[in-house]
Design an enzyme around this catalytic site. Structure first.
Site, PDB file in Angstrom:
ATOM      1  N   GLU A  79       0.848  -1.185   0.000  1.00  0.00           N
ATOM      2  CA  GLU A  79       0.000   0.000   0.000  1.00  0.00           C
ATOM      3  C   GLU A  79       0.888   1.241   0.000  1.00  0.00           C
ATOM      4  OE1 GLU A  79      -2.500   2.552   3.295  1.00  0.00           O
ATOM      5  OE2 GLU A  79      -2.463   0.368   3.492  1.00  0.00           O
ATOM      6  N   LYS A  85     -10.412  -1.876   7.678  1.00  0.00           N
ATOM      7  CA  LYS A  85      -9.169  -1.583   8.392  1.00  0.00           C
ATOM      8  C   LYS A  85      -9.522  -1.000   9.760  1.00  0.00           C
ATOM      9  CE  LYS A  85      -6.782   2.232   7.488  1.00  0.00           C
ATOM     10  NZ  LYS A  85      -5.860   3.205   6.844  1.00  0.00           N
TER      11      LYS A  85
END
Length: 217
Positions: A43, A132
């Site tokens: 990411e 998340k």
């Protein structure tokens, strides 16, 4: 990549490496080291200047064997920027229905950031591929994750924020679909004087810890 594909990818790897720094000049080099150590999900935070260019470079360098997403996606415009750069998934710090809607339009699955039970449930109902839980360490770590999973056992969670090597097994054993790590994994590797050799060692340790839970649901 669609929602279920990203979920499968997270189950197959259990680990997301977060690239965030003052600039993205070392992103590609660090990504190469991480990939060589077995990290397949990366990411790149859009809050880092140069991150979009780095996403494109990493995608070309590592090919389809790596899943490269854009993080810190907060605005609808961020979705388009990330998609145009070649990101294969998005990660947000917050729940923004418009961002999730645009991501769906662009065919990009989202790991949506949330913290409270209400936010986590909302993110899931809005179509997030996974949620998340951020910042996990600041609100109790593994104890908080267990408390959240009790009433929300069907939602795939990715604890993020202060996840250290010793935490990986605990979070995965408690039922997380994956964990995401930034500084505890990357260390100083994204700075000009940082050690990529040390990064390779840390990455190998994180991958080994996560590998015990690969493909387990």
């Amino acid at each position: 990549m669609i929602q279920h594909d990203l979920q499968d990818t997270l189950i197959e790897n259990r680990l997301v490496a977060i690239l965030r720094a003052a600039d993205a000049s070392r992103f590609a080099d660090a990504a190469t080291v991480l990939h060589a150590a077995g990290v397949r999900v990366l990411e790149a935070a859009l809050t880092t200047p140069g991150a979009t260019d780095a996403i494109s470079v990493i995608r070309k360098k590592l090919g389809d064997d790596a899943h490269v997403g854009a993080g810190s996606v907060r605005e609808v415009s961020d979705v388009d920027i990330a998609a145009d750069a070649g990101a294969t998934f998005l990660v947000t710090p917050t729940v923004n229905p418009l961002v999730l809607e645009r991501a769906h339009e662009r065919g990009l699955p989202v790991i949506c950031g949330a913290l409270t039970p209400t936010e986590i449930d909302q993110a899931w109902r809005l179509g997030a591929a996974a949620v998340k839980v951020f910042p996990i360490a600041a609100v109790g770590g593994i104890a908080y994750l267990r408390a959240i999973r009790a009433p929300l056992p069907d939602i795939p969670l990715v604890p993020t924020g202060g996840v250290h090597l010793a935490d990986v097994a605990k979070y995965l054993e408690a039922g997380s679909i994956a964990v995401a790590a930034a500084t505890p994994l990357l260390g100083d590797a994204l700075t000009s004087a940082g050690s990529l050799t040390d990064l390779a060692t840390r990455a190998g340790e994180f991958v080994a810890a996560a590998a015990k839970y690969v493909s387990r649901t």
